[in-house]
Design a protein around this motif. Structure first.
Motif, PDB file in Angstrom:
ATOM      1  N   PRO A   1       0.828  -1.216   0.000  1.00  0.00           N
ATOM      2  CA  PRO A   1       0.000   0.000   0.000  1.00  0.00           C
ATOM      3  C   PRO A   1       0.860   1.264   0.000  1.00  0.00           C
ATOM      4  O   PRO A   1       0.571   2.228  -0.694  1.00  0.00           O
ATOM      5  N   LYS A   2       1.917   1.234   0.803  1.00  0.00           N
ATOM      6  CA  LYS A   2       2.884   2.331   0.829  1.00  0.00           C
ATOM      7  C   LYS A   2       4.267   1.711   0.682  1.00  0.00           C
ATOM      8  O   LYS A   2       4.649   0.840   1.448  1.00  0.00           O
ATOM      9  N   GLN A   3       5.024   2.188  -0.287  1.00  0.00           N
ATOM     10  CA  GLN A   3       6.294   1.560  -0.637  1.00  0.00           C
ATOM     11  C   GLN A   3       7.452   2.232   0.082  1.00  0.00           C
ATOM     12  O   GLN A   3       7.336   3.365   0.554  1.00  0.00           O
ATOM     13  N   PRO A   4       8.590   1.512   0.173  1.00  0.00           N
ATOM     14  CA  PRO A   4       9.794   2.147   0.720  1.00  0.00           C
ATOM     15  C   PRO A   4      10.166   3.373  -0.117  1.00  0.00           C
ATOM     16  O   PRO A   4       9.690   3.560  -1.232  1.00  0.00           O
ATOM     17  N   ARG A   5      11.061   4.178   0.432  1.00  0.00           N
ATOM     18  CA  ARG A   5      11.454   5.395  -0.272  1.00  0.00           C
ATOM     19  C   ARG A   5      12.095   5.075  -1.619  1.00  0.00           C
ATOM     20  O   ARG A   5      12.035   5.869  -2.554  1.00  0.00           O
ATOM     21  N   LYS A   6      12.718   3.924  -1.727  1.00  0.00           N
ATOM     22  CA  LYS A   6      13.327   3.505  -2.987  1.00  0.00           C
ATOM     23  C   LYS A   6      13.080   2.022  -3.181  1.00  0.00           C
ATOM     24  O   LYS A   6      13.427   1.198  -2.337  1.00  0.00           O
ATOM     25  N   LEU A   7      12.460   1.673  -4.285  1.00  0.00           N
ATOM     26  CA  LEU A   7      12.187   0.281  -4.628  1.00  0.00           C
ATOM     27  C   LEU A   7      12.873   0.008  -5.949  1.00  0.00           C
ATOM     28  O   LEU A   7      12.543   0.625  -6.974  1.00  0.00           O
ATOM     29  N   VAL A   8      13.853  -0.886  -5.956  1.00  0.00           N
ATOM     30  CA  VAL A   8      14.711  -1.046  -7.128  1.00  0.00           C
ATOM     31  C   VAL A   8      15.109  -2.501  -7.302  1.00  0.00           C
ATOM     32  O   VAL A   8      15.156  -3.260  -6.328  1.00  0.00           O
ATOM     33  N   ARG A   9      15.376  -2.881  -8.538  1.00  0.00           N
ATOM     34  CA  ARG A   9      15.878  -4.220  -8.831  1.00  0.00           C
ATOM     35  C   ARG A   9      17.371  -4.151  -9.098  1.00  0.00           C
ATOM     36  O   ARG A   9      17.829  -3.391  -9.955  1.00  0.00           O
ATOM     37  N   ILE A  10      18.149  -4.943  -8.356  1.00  0.00           N
ATOM     38  CA  ILE A  10      19.574  -5.117  -8.618  1.00  0.00           C
ATOM     39  C   ILE A  10      19.855  -6.613  -8.555  1.00  0.00           C
ATOM     40  O   ILE A  10      19.821  -7.204  -7.474  1.00  0.00           O
ATOM     41  N   PRO A  11      20.108  -7.245  -9.676  1.00  0.00           N
ATOM     42  CA  PRO A  11      20.369  -8.689  -9.643  1.00  0.00           C
ATOM     43  C   PRO A  11      21.713  -9.004  -9.002  1.00  0.00           C
ATOM     44  O   PRO A  11      22.539  -8.107  -8.786  1.00  0.00           O
ATOM     45  N   ASN A  12      21.913 -10.255  -8.672  1.00  0.00           N
ATOM     46  CA  ASN A  12      23.206 -10.683  -8.147  1.00  0.00           C
ATOM     47  C   ASN A  12      24.257 -10.660  -9.245  1.00  0.00           C
ATOM     48  O   ASN A  12      23.941 -10.764 -10.431  1.00  0.00           O
ATOM     49  N   ALA A  13      25.496 -10.548  -8.819  1.00  0.00           N
ATOM     50  CA  ALA A  13      26.626 -10.599  -9.745  1.00  0.00           C
ATOM     51  C   ALA A  13      27.219 -12.004  -9.763  1.00  0.00           C
ATOM     52  O   ALA A  13      27.044 -12.781  -8.818  1.00  0.00           O
ATOM     53  N   VAL A  14      27.919 -12.323 -10.838  1.00  0.00           N
ATOM     54  CA  VAL A  14      28.620 -13.603 -10.920  1.00  0.00           C
ATOM     55  C   VAL A  14      29.769 -13.588  -9.921  1.00  0.00           C
ATOM     56  O   VAL A  14      30.617 -12.687  -9.970  1.00  0.00           O
ATOM     57  N   PRO A  15      29.830 -14.534  -8.999  1.00  0.00           N
ATOM     58  CA  PRO A  15      30.942 -14.551  -8.043  1.00  0.00           C
ATOM     59  C   PRO A  15      32.220 -15.052  -8.704  1.00  0.00           C
ATOM     60  O   PRO A  15      32.175 -15.721  -9.742  1.00  0.00           O
ATOM     61  N   PRO A  16      33.364 -14.723  -8.152  1.00  0.00           N
ATOM     62  CA  PRO A  16      34.627 -15.242  -8.704  1.00  0.00           C
ATOM     63  C   PRO A  16      34.684 -16.763  -8.577  1.00  0.00           C
ATOM     64  O   PRO A  16      34.256 -17.331  -7.571  1.00  0.00           O
ATOM     65  N   MET A  17      35.182 -17.408  -9.609  1.00  0.00           N
ATOM     66  CA  MET A  17      35.308 -18.868  -9.605  1.00  0.00           C
ATOM     67  C   MET A  17      36.673 -19.274 -10.142  1.00  0.00           C
ATOM     68  O   MET A  17      37.291 -18.562 -10.928  1.00  0.00           O
ATOM     69  N   THR A  18      37.121 -20.428  -9.717  1.00  0.00           N
ATOM     70  CA  THR A  18      38.404 -20.955 -10.179  1.00  0.00           C
ATOM     71  C   THR A  18      38.253 -21.553 -11.572  1.00  0.00           C
ATOM     72  O   THR A  18      37.153 -21.877 -12.024  1.00  0.00           O
ATOM     73  N   GLY A  19      39.390 -21.729 -12.272  1.00  0.00           N
ATOM     74  CA  GLY A  19      39.412 -22.456 -13.532  1.00  0.00           C
ATOM     75  C   GLY A  19      38.951 -21.660 -14.730  1.00  0.00           C
ATOM     76  O   GLY A  19      38.822 -20.437 -14.712  1.00  0.00           O
ATOM     77  N   GLU A  20      38.677 -22.388 -15.801  1.00  0.00           N
ATOM     78  CA  GLU A  20      38.303 -21.832 -17.092  1.00  0.00           C
ATOM     79  C   GLU A  20      36.897 -22.307 -17.471  1.00  0.00           C
ATOM     80  O   GLU A  20      36.321 -23.167 -16.807  1.00  0.00           O
ATOM     81  N   PRO A  21      36.328 -21.765 -18.566  1.00  0.00           N
ATOM     82  CA  PRO A  21      35.039 -22.283 -19.038  1.00  0.00           C
ATOM     83  C   PRO A  21      35.105 -23.778 -19.340  1.00  0.00           C
ATOM     84  O   PRO A  21      36.150 -24.306 -19.732  1.00  0.00           O
ATOM     85  N   ALA A  22      33.997 -24.458 -19.146  1.00  0.00           N
ATOM     86  CA  ALA A  22      33.941 -25.898 -19.393  1.00  0.00           C
ATOM     87  C   ALA A  22      34.151 -26.198 -20.877  1.00  0.00           C
ATOM     88  O   ALA A  22      33.740 -25.431 -21.749  1.00  0.00           O
ATOM     89  N   LYS A  23      34.777 -27.326 -21.160  1.00  0.00           N
ATOM     90  CA  LYS A  23      35.029 -27.736 -22.549  1.00  0.00           C
ATOM     91  C   LYS A  23      33.835 -28.443 -23.179  1.00  0.00           C
ATOM     92  O   LYS A  23      33.807 -28.671 -24.392  1.00  0.00           O
ATOM     93  N   LEU A  24      32.876 -28.816 -22.356  1.00  0.00           N
ATOM     94  CA  LEU A  24      31.634 -29.468 -22.802  1.00  0.00           C
ATOM     95  C   LEU A  24      31.864 -30.816 -23.471  1.00  0.00           C
ATOM     96  O   LEU A  24      31.077 -31.245 -24.314  1.00  0.00           O
ATOM     97  N   ASP A  25      32.933 -31.474 -23.081  1.00  0.00           N
ATOM     98  CA  ASP A  25      33.167 -32.827 -23.606  1.00  0.00           C
ATOM     99  C   ASP A  25      33.009 -33.898 -22.523  1.00  0.00           C
ATOM    100  O   ASP A  25      33.139 -35.094 -22.801  1.00  0.00           O
TER     101      ASP A  25
END
Length: 462
Positions: free
Chosen positions: A209-233
């Motif tokens: 009915p009454k919203q916060p002073r600021k209502l916004v969408r901020i998605p999560n970020a990709v976290p740091p990960m070890t290694g390289e992209p998968a080779k898919l084999d």
């Protein structure tokens, strides 16, 4: 006697409100230099913890960041954390100590956290006391909550000089009805509410009915990960998550029975731990899938787990914004996911960077996995486009959205601070309830004796 008790309580509340007004006038100016983030269990494992660590690491470049864990049930954090980020635990359950008050209150249910909160059973009257004391000890800076119970407590108890930001990692529609009712009325007191998805942002705009002073969408970020992209084999499909009903791993194993019959050389690995771990292992045995389905337990090296696979499968009944999809995209895996109306539907473009499957249809899930297994070109095309999608969730890209939000909140607060007070910020009834709560629970700056039991927080009514 009842009338006398009411008058006495009203007098105490008025005294406390006067104390609050005097304290607010002496409070330091608003700032975003100090940022405190409330977490249920910072040393545990789960998507929310991982994303909060990721955000804290980014913010620590320009801010003094502290993660405040309500409970401590493990000696060290499960996930790696930036050394610039500080830690604080309010209830160290590894060291119960000899405090008789703590021993007594820990046996009593929470009055601060609503019963419909999924983690209600993790809170008690002692955590009510230490959480209230901590929140009330802050005069300035930024305080951020990361789940409904903590957001509600923060909205109710934070002092006027503190900039409050609620983060929602679970969709509004999936919350229990009593929690949604509280959200409708208390969230308006927050300086900002941050959702992860457009669908959830729309739900809040339509519901509150009454919203916060600021209502916004901020998605999560990709976290740091070890290694390289998968080779898919690698002939491996992978799933990650806490082993609870919501993750739908029983459905995934049932669907995999069809996949294994068609492609016995492929394996399914489900990383995680939780209350359903034993029953999942039993299901694997009953279906005769011991050589096809592996349950290796939890892993802190998500990058390595994903790099050794070719397909990522999400079988959850519903999701807010599943970090595992982002992580799988960043590794270039082909993704097959149930079409949850919030996170997966917004994150995945069907037939583009993944396949979306009608929810809770085991046969359709199995056929989509088989399709990706048998069509190598499709598998590699999905993975390549997933890598492109992941770049839009780079930590610096998402971090700049947080920088903009914090700067805007500080500018707004600096311009309106002189006009804000506990009595004028919202309705008089809300102010009175907060004063009652703080008086009953015990304010760290005021007299606190061994009488926190009369806490009068009533989350059942808005």
């Amino acid at each position: 006697m009842r009338a006398l008790a009411r008058k006495g309580r009203s007098a105490v509340v008025r005294l406390y409100q006067g104390y609050e007004r005097r304290r607010s006038r002496k409070a330091p100016p608003p700032t975003t230099r100090q940022i405190r983030i409330l977490l249920l269990h910072a040393n545990g494992m789960g998507g929310t913890i991982r994303t909060v660590f990721n955000l804290a690491s980014y913010l620590a470049k320009d801010h003094d960041v502290e993660i405040v864990s309500i409970i401590k049930e493990a000696e060290h954090p499960f996930f790696p954390i930036d050394p610039r980020v500080k830690f604080r635990h309010l209830d160290d359950r590894l060291k119960p100590g000899l405090n008789p008050l703590r021993a007594m209150l820990s046996k009593l249910p929470s009055r601060l956290i609503p019963k419909g909160e999924p983690a209600y059973h993790r809170f008690n009257l002692w955590t009510d006391l230490v959480l209230t004391r901590y929140i009330r000890s802050l005069d300035t800076g930024v305080l951020m909550g990361t789940r409904p119970g903590l957001n509600l407590a923060m909205a109710q108890l934070a002092r006027p000089g503190v900039i409050t930001i609620g983060q929602e990692h679970v969709a509004l529609r999936s919350q229990a009805e009593p929690v949604q009712e509280l959200v409708k009325w208390r969230y308006r007191r927050l300086d900002a509410l941050v959702t992860l998805t457009k669908a959830d942002l729309r739900d809040y705009r339509e519901t509150l009915p009454k919203q916060p002073r600021k209502l916004v969408r901020i998605p999560n970020a990709v976290p740091p990960m070890t290694g390289e992209p998968a080779k898919l084999d690698a002939k491996v499909a992978v799933a990650l998550g806490r082993m609870t009903r919501i993750k739908g791993f029983h459905r995934l194993i049932t669907a995999w029975q069809t996949v294994a019959a068609a492609h016995p050389d492929w394996k399914l690995r489900i990383y995680g731990a939780g209350p359903q771990e034993e029953s999942l292992a039993q299901q694997v045995e009953e279906l005769g899938l011991q050589g096809s389905v592996e349950l290796p337990g939890p892993t802190s090296d998500v990058g390595a787990a994903l790099e050794q696979a070719s397909i990522y499968v999400l079988s959850s009944r519903h999701e807010g914004f599943p970090m595992t999809i982002l992580e799988a995209m960043a590794k270039g895996l082909a993704i097959v996911s149930f079409n949850s109306p919030h996170g997966p539907k917004e994150m995945i473009t069907h037939e583009g960077d993944g396949l979306l499957v009608k929810p809770r249809t085991n046969a359709n899930l199995a056929s989509s996995i088989i399709r990706v297994i048998e069509d190598e070109k499709l598998r590699r095309d999905l993975g390549a486009r997933a890598l492109e999608t992941a770049r839009g969730y780079d930590p610096d890209v998402i971090g700049q959205k947080w920088d903009k939000l914090l700067a805007g909140l500080l500018a707004r607060r600096s311009g309106t601070r002189a006009r804000r007070s506990p009595a004028s910020t919202n309705a008089a009834q809300d102010s009175r309830r907060d004063a009652e709560t703080a008086v009953a629970a015990g304010d760290e700056t005021g007299p606190v004796h061994a009488r926190p039991a009369p806490v009068e927080v009533r989350p059942q009514s808005p």
